[in-house]
Design an enzyme around this catalytic site. Structure first.
Site, PDB file in Angstrom:
ATOM      1  N   VAL A  41      26.338  11.327  47.653  1.00 56.47           N
ATOM      2  CA  VAL A  41      26.011  12.121  48.357  1.00 56.47           C
ATOM      3  C   VAL A  41      24.094  11.886  49.396  1.00 56.47           C
ATOM      4  O   VAL A  41      24.587  12.899  51.037  1.00 56.47           O
ATOM      5  CB  VAL A  41      25.784  13.277  47.947  1.00 56.47           C
ATOM      6  CG1 VAL A  41      26.647  13.716  47.546  1.00 56.47           C
ATOM      7  CG2 VAL A  41      24.220  13.768  47.094  1.00 56.47           C
ATOM      8  N   ASN A  44      25.067  19.964  44.347  1.00 64.73           N
ATOM      9  CA  ASN A  44      24.597  20.370  42.965  1.00 64.73           C
ATOM     10  C   ASN A  44      23.568  18.865  42.629  1.00 64.73           C
ATOM     11  O   ASN A  44      22.593  18.764  42.503  1.00 64.73           O
ATOM     12  CB  ASN A  44      25.819  20.256  41.614  1.00 64.73           C
ATOM     13  CG  ASN A  44      24.458  19.702  40.475  1.00 64.73           C
ATOM     14  OD1 ASN A  44      23.532  21.044  39.800  1.00 64.73           O
ATOM     15  ND2 ASN A  44      24.238  18.267  39.729  1.00 64.73           N
ATOM     16  N   TYR A  72       9.512  17.356  45.967  1.00 61.78           N
ATOM     17  CA  TYR A  72      10.703  17.764  45.624  1.00 61.78           C
ATOM     18  C   TYR A  72      10.432  19.874  45.955  1.00 61.78           C
ATOM     19  O   TYR A  72      11.903  20.448  46.492  1.00 61.78           O
ATOM     20  CB  TYR A  72      10.662  18.176  44.046  1.00 61.78           C
ATOM     21  CG  TYR A  72      11.432  18.749  43.352  1.00 61.78           C
ATOM     22  CD1 TYR A  72      12.511  18.247  43.677  1.00 61.78           C
ATOM     23  CD2 TYR A  72      11.446  20.000  42.928  1.00 61.78           C
ATOM     24  CE1 TYR A  72      13.597  18.633  42.658  1.00 61.78           C
ATOM     25  CE2 TYR A  72      12.491  20.173  41.333  1.00 61.78           C
ATOM     26  CZ  TYR A  72      13.652  20.192  42.053  1.00 61.78           C
ATOM     27  OH  TYR A  72      14.787  20.666  40.774  1.00 61.78           O
ATOM     28  N   SER A  94      11.989  19.801  50.133  1.00 59.56           N
ATOM     29  CA  SER A  94      13.801  19.661  50.053  1.00 59.56           C
ATOM     30  C   SER A  94      14.399  20.734  48.977  1.00 59.56           C
ATOM     31  O   SER A  94      15.416  21.057  50.116  1.00 59.56           O
ATOM     32  CB  SER A  94      13.947  18.419  48.688  1.00 59.56           C
ATOM     33  OG  SER A  94      13.459  19.058  47.085  1.00 59.56           O
ATOM     34  N   LYS A  95      13.868  20.885  48.159  1.00 61.89           N
ATOM     35  CA  LYS A  95      14.823  22.429  47.819  1.00 61.89           C
ATOM     36  C   LYS A  95      14.514  23.797  48.694  1.00 61.89           C
ATOM     37  O   LYS A  95      14.899  24.795  48.755  1.00 61.89           O
ATOM     38  CB  LYS A  95      14.180  22.320  46.327  1.00 61.89           C
ATOM     39  CG  LYS A  95      14.401  21.925  45.096  1.00 61.89           C
ATOM     40  CD  LYS A  95      16.053  21.819  45.524  1.00 61.89           C
ATOM     41  CE  LYS A  95      16.485  20.853  44.529  1.00 61.89           C
ATOM     42  NZ  LYS A  95      18.424  20.283  44.138  1.00 61.89           N
ATOM     43  N   ILE A 108      15.295  24.111  32.891  1.00 63.68           N
ATOM     44  CA  ILE A 108      16.660  24.382  32.514  1.00 63.68           C
ATOM     45  C   ILE A 108      16.645  22.487  31.765  1.00 63.68           C
ATOM     46  O   ILE A 108      16.075  22.002  32.535  1.00 63.68           O
ATOM     47  CB  ILE A 108      17.728  24.476  33.787  1.00 63.68           C
ATOM     48  CG1 ILE A 108      17.644  25.371  34.318  1.00 63.68           C
ATOM     49  CG2 ILE A 108      19.139  23.925  32.869  1.00 63.68           C
ATOM     50  CD1 ILE A 108      18.096  26.488  33.694  1.00 63.68           C
TER      51      ILE A 108
END
Lengths: 76, 250
Positions: free
Chosen positions: B67, B93, B158, B161-162, B191
């Site tokens: 991706v 995802n 991170y 990017s999120k 999680i």
């Protein structure tokens, strides 16, 4: 010159008369062919010709003649 | 049980493990026609075998591509177009976690993380939204993170990017609403996935201590929220970021 099928698609997507579709018509040259209409045009071309265009070709599709050439590429 | 995704054509990226795999299994149970993505077919073998065993009537195909590579995404969607002709749901995802304090962040790490976590959402949504228009609309669900909303030390790359995923979600929701395409994000907290298993024990405990509900979330907790956003249960919901974090405070 472009074929009648593509001419009808352009007229429908841009909401203009088929007589207005000429070699001189280019993206942005009339108020009806803006970015929103361009994406509607792409959707109509993809649906009518049952193809999926690459993003580069969508950006490159700046006139009816260019569109005809691009579509031909997918029909080989 | 009412099947919420009966005959819906769904593409899930990063479906080989964690939240992606849990979502694939849940969607199969709800009657979706599944197209599962990962970098390579091998990493999807276990998930596909499980789905085919548990739901023998399900339609589950693999479309392997990276991706983060725009040319690979283009080829992947051409394959999807040939197989499915249209698309109802995209779950963006796929993603990577690569933590480092700002002084130790390399340019390569920045490029790799943003390409996998953010640019991929743009590339996939670009093609997916056109396929969705063929069936009169659809739903795009992007995986953000609690770190993208509130930040965390050692996670500037991170988190950035999120956070970008949230900006993309909100903008696409506005742009695609007229085409009846809904775009929402899910922001998981801590999680239990292969990605969080990489954390050192001390950091793991710190995160656990910050959760108001007192326990780590499961991939199925996130999958359930994705199911809600994918199904017609959320038919009038767009441009939202749904936190799935058990009241986590960072």
């Amino acid at each position: 010159m472009i074929d009648n099928k593509l001419k009808t698609i352009f007229a429908t997507a841009l909401g203009i008369d088929e007589a207005a579709i000429s070699d001189e018509l280019t993206y942005g040259s009339i108020p009806e062919w803006d970015s929103t209409a361009h994406m509607m045009l792409v959707a109509e071309i993809e649906s009518q010709y049952d193809i999926m265009l690459d993003t580069d070709d969508i950006i490159d599709m700046s006139s009816p003649a260019k569109a005809q050439t691009i579509i031909a590429k997918y029909q080989d | 049980m009412e099947k919420l995704l009966s005959k819906k054509k769904v593409l899930i990226t990063g479906a080989g493990s964690g939240i992606g795999a849990a979502t694939a299994r849940l969607f199969a149970a709800h009657g979706a026609e599944l197209y599962l993505n990962a970098r390579d077919e091998l990493s999807l073998a276990e998930v596909v075998a499980q789905i085919q065993h548990d739901f023998p009537e399900s339609n589950c195909e693999v479309i392997a591509f990276d991706v983060s590579d725009p040319d690979a995404v283009k080829a992947g969607f051409q394959t999807l177009f040939k197989k499915a002709k249209s698309l109802d749901v995209l779950v963006n995802n796929a993603g990577i976690l690569d933590d480092a304090l700002i002084g130790m962040v390399s340019a390569k790490q920045v490029e790799r993380t943003f390409a996998s976590n953010s640019f991929s959402v743009l590339y996939c949504s670009q093609y997916a939204s056109r396929l969705m228009q063929r069936s009169g609309g659809g739903s795009i669900i992007n995986l953000s993170s609690i770190i993208g909303r509130v930040g965390n030390q050692g996670q500037a790359v991170y988190g950035g990017s999120k956070a970008a995923v949230i900006g993309i979600t909100l903008s696409l929701a506005k742009e695609l609403a007229a085409a009846q395409i809904r775009v929402n994000a899910v922001a998981p907290g801590f999680i239990e996935t292969p990605m969080t298993e990489q954390l050192p024990a001390e950091k793991y405990q710190q995160r656990l201590d910050s959760i108001a509900m007192g326990h780590i979330g499961k991939a199925t907790d996130v999958a359930n929220s994705i199911l809600f956003l994918a199904s017609d249960m959320s038919a009038y919901v767009t441009g939202q970021v749904l936190g799935v974090d058990g009241g986590m405070l960072i």
